[in-house]
Design a protein around this motif. Structure first.
Motif, PDB file in Angstrom:
ATOM      1  N   UNK A 162      27.989   1.436  44.988  1.00 49.77           N
ATOM      2  CA  UNK A 162      27.301   0.787  43.868  1.00 49.77           C
ATOM      3  C   UNK A 162      26.743   1.813  42.881  1.00 49.77           C
ATOM      4  N   UNK A 163      26.152   2.885  43.393  1.00 49.87           N
ATOM      5  CA  UNK A 163      25.439   3.826  42.530  1.00 49.87           C
ATOM      6  C   UNK A 163      26.224   5.091  42.205  1.00 49.87           C
ATOM      7  N   UNK A 164      27.202   5.438  43.036  1.00 53.28           N
ATOM      8  CA  UNK A 164      27.927   6.701  42.839  1.00 53.28           C
ATOM      9  C   UNK A 164      29.393   6.505  42.502  1.00 53.28           C
ATOM     10  N   UNK A 165      29.896   5.268  42.630  1.00 49.68           N
ATOM     11  CA  UNK A 165      31.293   5.012  42.324  1.00 49.68           C
ATOM     12  C   UNK A 165      32.226   5.457  43.439  1.00 49.68           C
ATOM     13  N   UNK A 166      33.523   5.395  43.172  1.00 51.14           N
ATOM     14  CA  UNK A 166      34.531   5.693  44.177  1.00 51.14           C
ATOM     15  C   UNK A 166      34.493   7.155  44.623  1.00 51.14           C
ATOM     16  N   UNK A 167      34.449   8.074  43.657  1.00 52.85           N
ATOM     17  CA  UNK A 167      34.434   9.494  44.011  1.00 52.85           C
ATOM     18  C   UNK A 167      33.152   9.879  44.745  1.00 52.85           C
ATOM     19  N   UNK A 168      32.031   9.298  44.334  1.00 51.74           N
ATOM     20  CA  UNK A 168      30.773   9.548  45.028  1.00 51.74           C
ATOM     21  C   UNK A 168      30.801   9.036  46.451  1.00 51.74           C
ATOM     22  N   UNK A 169      31.483   7.905  46.656  1.00 49.97           N
ATOM     23  CA  UNK A 169      31.624   7.357  48.001  1.00 49.97           C
ATOM     24  C   UNK A 169      32.454   8.277  48.869  1.00 49.97           C
ATOM     25  N   UNK A 170      33.483   8.869  48.306  1.00 53.27           N
ATOM     26  CA  UNK A 170      34.310   9.824  49.055  1.00 53.27           C
ATOM     27  C   UNK A 170      33.465  11.029  49.493  1.00 53.27           C
ATOM     28  N   UNK A 171      32.647  11.525  48.590  1.00 51.66           N
ATOM     29  CA  UNK A 171      31.790  12.665  48.930  1.00 51.66           C
ATOM     30  C   UNK A 171      30.806  12.277  50.028  1.00 51.66           C
ATOM     31  N   UNK A 172      30.228  11.093  49.907  1.00 50.23           N
ATOM     32  CA  UNK A 172      29.280  10.586  50.909  1.00 50.23           C
ATOM     33  C   UNK A 172      29.935  10.522  52.286  1.00 50.23           C
ATOM     34  N   UNK A 173      31.136   9.956  52.356  1.00 49.97           N
ATOM     35  CA  UNK A 173      31.827   9.843  53.641  1.00 49.97           C
ATOM     36  C   UNK A 173      32.279  11.207  54.157  1.00 49.97           C
ATOM     37  N   UNK A 174      32.663  12.099  53.247  1.00 50.60           N
ATOM     38  CA  UNK A 174      33.064  13.438  53.676  1.00 50.60           C
ATOM     39  C   UNK A 174      31.921  14.133  54.407  1.00 50.60           C
ATOM     40  N   UNK A 175      30.720  14.027  53.850  1.00 46.80           N
ATOM     41  CA  UNK A 175      29.551  14.641  54.491  1.00 46.80           C
ATOM     42  C   UNK A 175      29.299  14.008  55.855  1.00 46.80           C
TER      43      UNK A 175
END
Length: 293
Positions: A75-88
């Motif tokens: 919702x707040x970071x978009x698709x690429x932000x979600x990828x970064x979140x899951x990567x971490x």
């Protein structure tokens, strides 16, 4: 990713954010929602209980755990932000694996070998930034192993919570976590005895009951059946008449079997084996006649 499961998890999160439900018909039909992917190649992954022609309620075959996990980042970071979140988050699987090796092994060379083997798995690098539950399941399973055998209430509540959410990530997770938790209870029974075990850990057992009942009611109200195995239709029953056949398939299927598709489990297997072998020897020492009396 357009031919895989990732777009469908995104659609579920999109529906939770915008509609506050899991009915995906408008998400699949909305070209704007599908603009992140090649919409022509994304066909709905619907539960076997859904009649896509005559029903306005399209429910996904996929479980709700991952869409809930990524809902706010998406919702707040978009698709690429979600990828970064899951990567971490998914990198934590390596950290957890290292901690487990340090706990069970005392040879730095063997620990280093274990890490090299894990980091050599193409599965790990292929799934590191993917919006898929696979590597998250590995991280959750390793977290459960790290909590294995701990007697305090907080650790046991954490074990149940992590294991329960792992089941929400994918129903297959129960095939891994249920035997591990059963062995965990046997170890604690050996250490504490039945009375102290129940006195100290009844909140964690109550949490299991609450989760099972709550999830069953959620499935019934959303899909019309109690067991998540119904999502996959008659050929995918996890708890049906063909339980043993399906369990073997879940573990060893050449395409999607946990032990085949998730090689990190095989790599960690020898280390887990020695821990479980010790558990087995402890079970053999139990004097059940004395316990009964």
């Amino acid at each position: 990713y357009s031919s895989g499961d990732e777009p469908h998890y995104i659609m579920m999160s999109d529906s939770l954010i915008k509609d506050r439900d899991l009915n995906l018909r408008n998400q699949y039909e909305d070209k704007a929602a599908m603009s992140r992917y090649s919409a022509e190649k994304v066909f709905p992954h619907l539960s076997a209980s859904v009649n896509s022609v005559n029903s306005d309620s399209w429910y996904s075959i996929h479980t709700v755990g991952l869409p809930v996990l990524i809902m706010l980042p998406f919702k707040y970071l978009g698709l690429n932000g979600t990828r970064i979140f899951l990567t971490v988050l998914q990198l934590s699987s390596i950290v957890l694996f290292y901690i487990i090796l340090k706990k069970y092994l005392h040879d730095n060379r063997r620990i280093m070998l274990g890490l090299i083997l894990v980091l050599s798995c193409t599965f790990f690098w292929q799934n590191l930034s993917a919006i898929m539950p696979d590597l998250m399941m590995v991280a959750f399973f390793l977290a459960c192993i790290l909590l294995f055998g701990r007697k305090d209430l907080l650790s046991n509540l954490a074990f149940v919570a992590v294991g329960s959410f792992g089941v929400l990530l994918h129903t297959k997770f129960i095939v891994l976590v249920a035997p591990l938790y059963l062995a965990h209870c046997v170890v604690l029974f050996k250490k504490l005895g039945i009375k102290k075990l129940l006195a100290v850990l009844w909140p964690s057992y109550a949490l299991i009951i609450i989760f099972v009942l709550g999830y069953a009611l959620f499935m019934k109200s959303t899909y019309g059946f109690y067991s998540p195995s119904g999502l996959y239709g008659s050929n995918g029953q996890l708890f049906g008449a063909n339980y043993y056949t399906n369990t073997v398939a879940i573990l060893f299927d050449r395409v999607k079997g946990l032990m085949i598709y998730y090689p990190i489990i095989l790599v960690s297997g020898p280390y887990i084996y020695f821990a479980l072998r010790n558990i087995s020897s402890e079970i053999k020492k139990l004097n059940f006649r004395k316990i009964i009396n």
